[in-house]
Design an enzyme around this catalytic site. Structure first.
Site, PDB file in Angstrom:
ATOM      1  CB  SER A   1      -0.858  -0.018   1.269  1.00  0.00           C
ATOM      2  OG  SER A   1      -1.412   1.247   1.494  1.00  0.00           O
TER       3      SER A   1
ATOM      4  CE1 TYR B   1      -3.679  -2.562   5.374  1.00  0.00           C
ATOM      5  CE2 TYR B   1      -3.280  -0.199   5.189  1.00  0.00           C
ATOM      6  CZ  TYR B   1      -3.519  -1.420   4.602  1.00  0.00           C
ATOM      7  OH  TYR B   1      -3.592  -1.514   3.251  1.00  0.00           O
TER       8      TYR B   1
ATOM      9  CE  LYS C   1      -1.372  -4.626   3.239  1.00  0.00           C
ATOM     10  NZ  LYS C   1      -1.642  -5.902   2.575  1.00  0.00           N
TER      11      LYS C   1
ATOM     12  CG  ASN D   1      -6.617   6.442  -1.947  1.00  0.00           C
ATOM     13  OD1 ASN D   1      -5.392   6.594  -1.980  1.00  0.00           O
ATOM     14  ND2 ASN D   1      -7.329   6.787  -0.904  1.00  0.00           N
TER      15      ASN D   1
END
Ligand code: UFG
Length: 371
Positions: A154, A179, A183, A209
């Site tokens: 991400s 989170y 990643k 996104n």
């Protein structure tokens, strides 16, 4: 293996009902019942791969002893079969059993928890799911000599941008939530693993996104409860399920003061995975490679509201609220590297993203659950 983890159908023997694509080998997709995962499964099937999905369905609607609804729809849309295992990747034994039943060309690893706020509240749970799950997958890949992985990362790993557009060489790791850190840590595992094993290849894809839905209106994002992300929230305001949007801050240094993000159509994102897979299988990507997947264009919250109003023909009431903790003003990608190495770029514009999102939202008011 318990009855719930018995495969729904054996993809290794699935036929191509269109007769177009020969059997090109089997891909394991972890988290294939999620938003991005399910769209990627569909594109893999369309390109002639067989697909095995493993998912714990924490975030996917599933009637008992059956396929998750999104994968049933993928089968309807493609006319092909998906092999499904209801398994949590934290369970190494059950994960290993899946590897023992198939011969995978590559693993595309989406599985993991992904809600930023929840990860701040329950960091241990996030590390358990995301890190242990990833380590178990890597462990099985070593044991069964599977050398190729594509990992779902991400843009959150970049933290607050030092410069824009964000290139892959921008510093990473300064994440404010568990989170994002999970990643980043997995990217680090993969870096060490590839460095120690020259025959292992990993492609890390950093998503911006993802929004939109499949153009059929049959597949889309189905957030549990009240959506945290902008566009699912806006879609539910447009459909009348929620009364108004809160715009978090209009005092950023952006065109109109609201937050700017690089929104990408989920089908373009899915095609980024198949592009990486094709390059990996032809041997042109070796070791660890990292790519941004975005459009390279930023849109503000108010621009997104206006685009959705146009697509739906419905007014979207909003109120300006204080900034949301942890948000940054502006984020958008430089996607040159993906264009050069993967021969991929996003082709769906904002209008298409909003059209497809509205198509999905208006036809599936209760998501994948029966109304
Ligand atoms: N926003 C609102 N109101 C809302 C929700 C969001 O104004 O109800 C604003 C945010 O403040 C931000 C923009 O809309 O300016 C986008 O917010 P999202 O929550 O949709 O997306 P984020 O960019 O905050 O985060 C998303 C994912 C993360 C991922 C990140 C990658 O949620 O998981 O993109 O850049 F890591």
């Amino acid at each position: 293996m318990s009855p719930s983890s018995v495969p729904y159908a054996n993809g290794d023997h699935a036929n191509d009902t269109n007769g177009n694509n020969p059997h090109r080998g089997t891909i394991l997709v972890t988290g294939g019942a999620g938003f991005i995962g399910s769209h990627t499964v569909l594109e893999l099937l369309n390109k002639g791969f067989e697909v095995v999905v493993v998912d714990n369905c924490i975030n996917a609607y599933k009637a008992d002893a059956d396929l998750p609804e999104c994968l049933k729809r993928v089968q309807e849309l493609t006319g092909k079969i998906v092999t499904f295992y209801l398994v949590d990747l934290r369970d190494l034994e059950k994960t290993r059993e899946i590897f023992s039943k198939h011969s995978f060309l590559c693993v595309i690893h989406f599985a993991g928890l992904k809600a930023v706020n929840e990860s701040v509240q329950f960091p241990l749970m996030y590390y358990q799911h995301n890190l242990i799950g990833s380590m178990n997958i890597l462990q099985c890949m070593v044991e069964f000599k599977i050398n190729d992985m594509i990992f779902s990362s991400s843009a959150t790993v970049y933290g607050s941008p030092h410069f824009l557009p964000l290139t892959e060489s921008h510093p990473v790791g300064d994440c404010t939530n568990a989170y994002g850190k999970s990643k980043y840590f997995i990217e680090q595992f993969l870096q060490d693993h590839c460095a120690a094993n020259p025959h292992v290849n990993a492609v890390v894809l950093r998503y911006f996104n993802p929004i939109g839905a499949h153009e059929s209106g049959r597949l889309g994002e189905d957030p549990a409860g009240i959506p945290n992300n902008l566009m699912p929230y806006v879609a539910q305001v447009a459909s009348g399920k929620l009364s108004q949007l809160s715009v978090f801050g209009n005092d950023y240094e952006t065109r109109d003061g609201t937050g700017v993000r690089d929104y990408i159509h989920v089908v373009d994102l899915a095609l980024g995975h198949t592009a990486a897979l094709e390059k990996m299988l032809e041997g042109s990507l070796s070791g660890l490679k990292t790519y941004n997947l975005g459009t390279g264009k930023g849109h503000s919250v108010l621009e997104m509201v206006a685009a959705m109003k146009k697509a739906s023909g419905v007014d979207i009431p909003y109120v300006i609220k204080a900034r949301r903790g942890g948000d940054v003003g502006e984020v958008y990608a430089d996607c040159t590297l993906a264009a050069t190495d993967l021969n991929w770029h996003a082709t769906r514009d904002l209008e298409t993203m909003c059209r497809d999102l509205w198509n999905w939202q208006s036809q599936n008011k209760t998501g994948f659950q029966p109304s």
